[in-house]
Design a protein around this motif. Structure first.
Motif, PDB file in Angstrom:
ATOM      1  N   ALA A   1      -0.902 -11.228   1.469  1.00 45.16           N
ATOM      2  CA  ALA A   1      -0.538 -10.314   0.384  1.00 45.16           C
ATOM      3  C   ALA A   1      -1.527  -9.167   0.294  1.00 45.16           C
TER       4      ALA A   1
ATOM      5  N   GLN B   1      -0.783  -5.121   0.888  1.00 42.27           N
ATOM      6  CA  GLN B   1      -1.114  -4.126  -0.131  1.00 42.27           C
ATOM      7  C   GLN B   1      -1.998  -3.029   0.452  1.00 42.27           C
TER       8      GLN B   1
ATOM      9  N   ALA C   1       0.027  -0.750   2.671  1.00 41.32           N
ATOM     10  CA  ALA C   1       0.894   0.128   1.874  1.00 41.32           C
ATOM     11  C   ALA C   1       0.091   1.287   1.292  1.00 41.32           C
ATOM     12  N   GLN C   2      -1.121   1.003   0.830  1.00 44.40           N
ATOM     13  CA  GLN C   2      -1.984   2.045   0.284  1.00 44.40           C
ATOM     14  C   GLN C   2      -2.392   3.039   1.358  1.00 44.40           C
TER      15      GLN C   2
END
Length: 252
Positions: free
Chosen positions: A239, A243, A246-247
């Motif tokens: 996870a 994240q 994606a950032q």
């Protein structure tokens, strides 16, 4: 087998000037580490010392008081600088002499007429030690207390390790799972620390490498003896990686 909360540990003492000088490249450390890990024994420390008796004794005494087992490699051959057996005897405060059992093993390979003083050095065993058979060249290693003394020649060491393995106390095997980050190590370092703090029952290692496309990448290796804790930590790492990626994509 021991309980899951308990760990069986080992130290490794590599003995020999030739290792420290670089003349001989060690091929035993990695093999022993993998072998013990497969048995559920944690190799916790490795020391390399020269062919100096006091150095061997000091390192051996430090390791044997700290770990379940201590394995040594090197220094049990026929030459003057093969002093491991004497050093082990000194560390345990016992006498050392030619052992009739070890001498008989040598005679399986060496004619008695050729069993000179140098070769007999390989039959000198500390008092009270059990012998570790050597199916390759017959000159045995030995086991005294929690110390297992093996040859430095890789093929012989491996054969000796096979001989002692069935007699070792083993622990719960360490489980591991690798999560590819597809990101630079610096990008995931901060968030990874938070995941590690939230999962104290596991260890998480970060291993950067260059991918085939020439881009920097990182593998995250999660380890635990508890499968449930491992699964929870892996899910958290995955996870976190999603994240971070994606950032990074949003910032481009």
């Amino acid at each position: 087998m021991v309980g899951q909360a308990e760990a069986v540990t080992a130290g490794l003492l590599v003995i020999g000037d030739e290792i420290l000088s670089g003349r001989t490249k060690d091929r035993n450390i990695g093999y022993i580490a993998e072998y013990l890990t497969a048995l559920g024994i944690d190799l916790s420390e490795v020391r390399v010392v020269p062919d100096i008796e006091d150095e061997i004794v000091a390192a051996l005494n430090a390791l044997r008081s700290r770990y379940t087992y201590v394995f040594t490699t090197g220094g049990i051959g026929p030459t003057h600088d093969d002093i491991t057996a004497d050093a082990v005897a000194k560390a345990f405060g016992v006498t050392i002499d030619v052992d009739p059992r070890a001498r008989a093993m040598l005679l399986e390979r060496i004619p008695e007429a050729d069993l000179n003083e140098a070769r007999l050095r390989m039959a000198r065993i500390p008092a009270g030690a059990a012998l570790v058979p050597n199916p390759v060249s017959k000159a045995p290693g030995f086991w005294i207390g929690n110390v297992i003394v093996m040859a430095g020649v890789p093929t012989i060491m491996q054969a000796m390790l096979d001989e002692v393995a069935p007699k070792l106390t083993t622990g719960v095997r360490m489980l591991s799972q690798t999560v590819p980050a597809h990101a630079k190590e610096g990008d995931i370092g901060g968030p990874l620390k938070e995941v590690a703090l939230a999962h104290p029952g596991v260890t998480i290692g970060s291993y950067p490498f260059m991918a085939e496309d020439g881009r920097p990448n990182t593998n995250l290796v999660v380890r635990s003896r508890d499968p449930d804790q491992l699964a929870a930590a892996v899910a958290a790492v995955e996870a976190m990686v999603a994240q971070v990626r994606a950032q990074l994509a949003a910032s481009r």
